[in-house]
Scaffold this active site. Structure first.
Site, PDB file in Angstrom:
ATOM      1  N   GLY A  16      31.785 -28.326   5.077  1.00 27.84           N
ATOM      2  CA  GLY A  16      31.859 -28.266   3.474  1.00 27.84           C
ATOM      3  C   GLY A  16      31.927 -29.571   2.753  1.00 27.84           C
ATOM      4  N   ASP A  79      25.766 -25.058  10.816  1.00 24.20           N
ATOM      5  CA  ASP A  79      25.032 -25.283  12.108  1.00 24.20           C
ATOM      6  C   ASP A  79      26.072 -26.134  13.359  1.00 24.20           C
ATOM      7  OD1 ASP A  79      22.411 -24.771  11.139  1.00 24.20           O
ATOM      8  OD2 ASP A  79      22.956 -26.195   9.864  1.00 24.20           O
ATOM      9  N   ASP A 120      37.926 -28.765  10.504  1.00 24.98           N
ATOM     10  CA  ASP A 120      38.346 -28.246  12.011  1.00 24.98           C
ATOM     11  C   ASP A 120      36.901 -27.592  12.837  1.00 24.98           C
ATOM     12  OD1 ASP A 120      37.765 -25.975  10.276  1.00 24.98           O
ATOM     13  OD2 ASP A 120      38.951 -24.537  11.944  1.00 24.98           O
ATOM     14  N   ASP A 144      40.845 -28.408   1.987  1.00 29.61           N
ATOM     15  CA  ASP A 144      41.703 -27.489   2.373  1.00 29.61           C
ATOM     16  C   ASP A 144      42.922 -27.883   2.892  1.00 29.61           C
ATOM     17  OD1 ASP A 144      39.735 -25.551   1.646  1.00 29.61           O
ATOM     18  OD2 ASP A 144      39.033 -25.396   3.677  1.00 29.61           O
ATOM     19  N   ARG A 179      48.379 -13.804 -22.708  1.00 24.63           N
ATOM     20  CA  ARG A 179      47.695 -13.133 -21.560  1.00 24.63           C
ATOM     21  C   ARG A 179      48.311 -13.713 -20.149  1.00 24.63           C
ATOM     22  NH1 ARG A 179      41.250 -14.454 -22.825  1.00 24.63           N
ATOM     23  NH2 ARG A 179      41.023 -12.899 -24.181  1.00 24.63           N
ATOM     24  N   MET A 186      40.129 -22.226  -3.647  1.00 23.11           N
ATOM     25  CA  MET A 186      39.689 -22.127  -2.131  1.00 23.11           C
ATOM     26  C   MET A 186      40.828 -22.532  -1.301  1.00 23.11           C
ATOM     27  SD  MET A 186      35.933 -23.516  -2.141  1.00 23.11           S
ATOM     28  CE  MET A 186      34.562 -22.354  -2.406  1.00 23.11           C
ATOM     29  N   ARG A 283      43.605 -11.799 -16.902  1.00 18.65           N
ATOM     30  CA  ARG A 283      42.044 -12.135 -16.498  1.00 18.65           C
ATOM     31  C   ARG A 283      42.266 -13.224 -15.347  1.00 18.65           C
ATOM     32  NH1 ARG A 283      38.673 -12.278 -20.813  1.00 18.65           N
ATOM     33  NH2 ARG A 283      38.957 -10.693 -21.951  1.00 18.65           N
TER      34      ARG A 283
HETATM   35  O1  F6P Z   1      36.603 -25.472   3.728  1.00 19.85           O
HETATM   36  C1  F6P Z   1      36.236 -25.925   2.547  1.00 19.85           C
HETATM   37  C2  F6P Z   1      35.806 -24.632   1.809  1.00 19.85           C
HETATM   38  O2  F6P Z   1      35.299 -24.966   0.357  1.00 19.85           O
HETATM   39  C3  F6P Z   1      36.874 -23.647   1.833  1.00 19.85           C
HETATM   40  O3  F6P Z   1      38.075 -23.622   0.833  1.00 19.85           O
HETATM   41  C4  F6P Z   1      36.208 -22.260   1.513  1.00 19.85           C
HETATM   42  O4  F6P Z   1      36.764 -21.064   1.838  1.00 19.85           O
HETATM   43  C5  F6P Z   1      34.726 -22.749   1.925  1.00 19.85           C
HETATM   44  O5  F6P Z   1      34.775 -23.912   2.422  1.00 19.85           O
HETATM   45  C6  F6P Z   1      33.595 -22.159   1.302  1.00 19.85           C
HETATM   46  O6  F6P Z   1      32.277 -22.351   1.988  1.00 19.85           O
HETATM   47  P1  F6P Z   1      31.184 -22.254   1.291  1.00 19.85           P
HETATM   48  O7  F6P Z   1      30.837 -23.630   0.666  1.00 19.85           O
HETATM   49  O8  F6P Z   1      29.979 -22.072   2.424  1.00 19.85           O
HETATM   50  O9  F6P Z   1      31.042 -21.094   0.201  1.00 19.85           O
END
Ligand code: F6P
Length: 365
Positions: A16, A79, A120, A144, A179, A186, A283
């Site tokens: 990512g 990939d 990783d 992350d 609220r 993420m 919310r």
């Molecule tokens: O590893 C980075 C990350 O943004 C994670 O926090 C998240 O779970 C994942 O990638 C999301 O992946 P994608 O971009 O394929 O939705």
């Protein structure tokens, strides 16, 4: 080992995307230029390496990219060259081991060593390639911050900063409307991002995968705050957080991806339950990919530059099969074998968890 002169280095960005990838590419290319070494960039992560999709990179190509989010090389978190998904002539999908094409393509371009920027998944592939003789050095990236062997990955600081800004903004919405706002971030199976942004954003409750939560206790905390005159509450929840005895919420399964599961949606589930339990309007806001985009913070720019230069040093010293690492504030390296196939979750005794406890932030347990 013969001390041949390194003439050409390949580089790719896998997994990512995150802020700081371009800053590392820039550092590598600029440093290489000083050392009279050529750089070849492979596009879209390992896919470019397998399909021989490449571009030469010189100083002009990296001009003005220090502050740019994303990656000029493109990336892929799907990939894996050892199980590459391909369509055959009839359109049928099958997985093939294409890792054998990699040494050939590197040889074709006269690439002496490869620098891989990734998380990783990319480091695991890097380690397997390294065991097959590819001269490889890893650079740890991910919002992350869950890579083993390093205290910090580049991209994480920016994600914490963007999420914190969002939480700051949601405080006023929560206050105006009395609220409960639940902000989901993420982070996959680790709570670094939720914990970092939750604390910085002054959240009242922070929920992370490492500490399964008790919905009843969260409801009590919110009602208790109300009794003390607090009309709103902010909950920050990691996408991988889950109730005690419950499961993580899966947003989608991508059968074509090397890592098939994508998490997301736990905040909506929790909002429904808390609203019923507390009677307070609740919310959910899912920040999602927003924290992955845009300009890197000054910290990430400098970390990325240090990492890029360190990767070049490791290559020059023939320290292959290693990943650049930051440990106890010192720049160093760690064998890829110590990183491959593992993730680093938040230790329960971590200072951030202790601090949260000490200032009365609920961790939902
Ligand atoms: O590893 C980075 C990350 O943004 C994670 O926090 C998240 O779970 C994942 O990638 C999301 O992946 P994608 O971009 O394929 O939705």
């Amino acid at each position: 080992m013969s001390q041949f002169r390194i003439k050409r280095i390949g580089i790719l960005t896998g997994g990512g995307d995150c802020p700081g990838l371009n800053a590392v590419i820039r550092a590598v290319v600029k440093n290489a230029f000083q050392e009279k070494i050529d750089i070849v960039g492979f596009r879209d992560g390992y896919l470019g390496l397998v399909q021989d999709d490449f571009q030469p990179l010189g100083p002009a190509d990296v001009s003005n990219i220090l502050t740019r989010g994303g990656t000029i090389l493109g990336s892929s978190n799907k990939d894996n060259p050892f199980h590459l998904v391909e369509k055959d002539r009839s359109g049928k999908i099958r997985r093939r081991d294409r890792s054998g094409d990699i040494p050939q393509n590197l040889k074709k371009h006269g690439v002496d060593a490869l620098v891989v920027l990734g998380g990783d998944g990319s480091m695991t592939v890097a380690e397997h390639l390294s065991r097959r003789g590819v001269r490889i050095v890893g650079v740890p990236k991910t919002i992350d911050n869950d890579l083993m062997g390093t205290d910090q990955t580049f991209g994480h600081d920016t994600a914490v900063s963007v999420a914190t800004d969002a939480i700051d903004r949601l405080h006023t919405v929560a206050d105006s409307h009395h609220r409960v706002m639940i902000v989901e971030v993420m982070g996959r199976y680790a709570g670094w991002l939720a914990l970092g942004a939750g604390l910085a954003g002054g959240a009242d409750i922070i929920l992370i995968p490492e500490i399964p939560y008790d919905e009843r206790k969260i409801g009590e905390t919110i009602l208790d705050r109300q009794k003390r005159g607090k009309k709103s509450s902010i909950v920050v929840i990691a996408e991988g957080a889950h109730p005690k005895g419950g499961k993580m919420v899966v947003d989608r399964i991508n059968p074509l991806s090397a890592e098939r599961i994508r998490l997301g949606g736990i905040s909506r589930e929790l909002a429904g339950h808390l609203e019923t339990q507390s009677g307070l309007e609740t919310r959910a806001v899912i920040l999602g990919h927003i924290v992955r985009g845009g300009t890197p913070t000054a910290y990430d720019r400098n970390l990325a530059t240090l990492f890029g230069v360190k990767a070049m040093e490791l290559v020059a010293k023939r320290q292959f099969g290693k990943m650049v690492a930051l440990r106890d504030g010192k720049l160093g390296s760690v064998p890829l074998s110590k990183v491959s196939g593992k993730i680093r979750i938040v230790p329960l005794k971590h200072d951030l968890i202790q601090a949260a406890h000490k200032i009365g932030v609920s961790l939902g347990n």
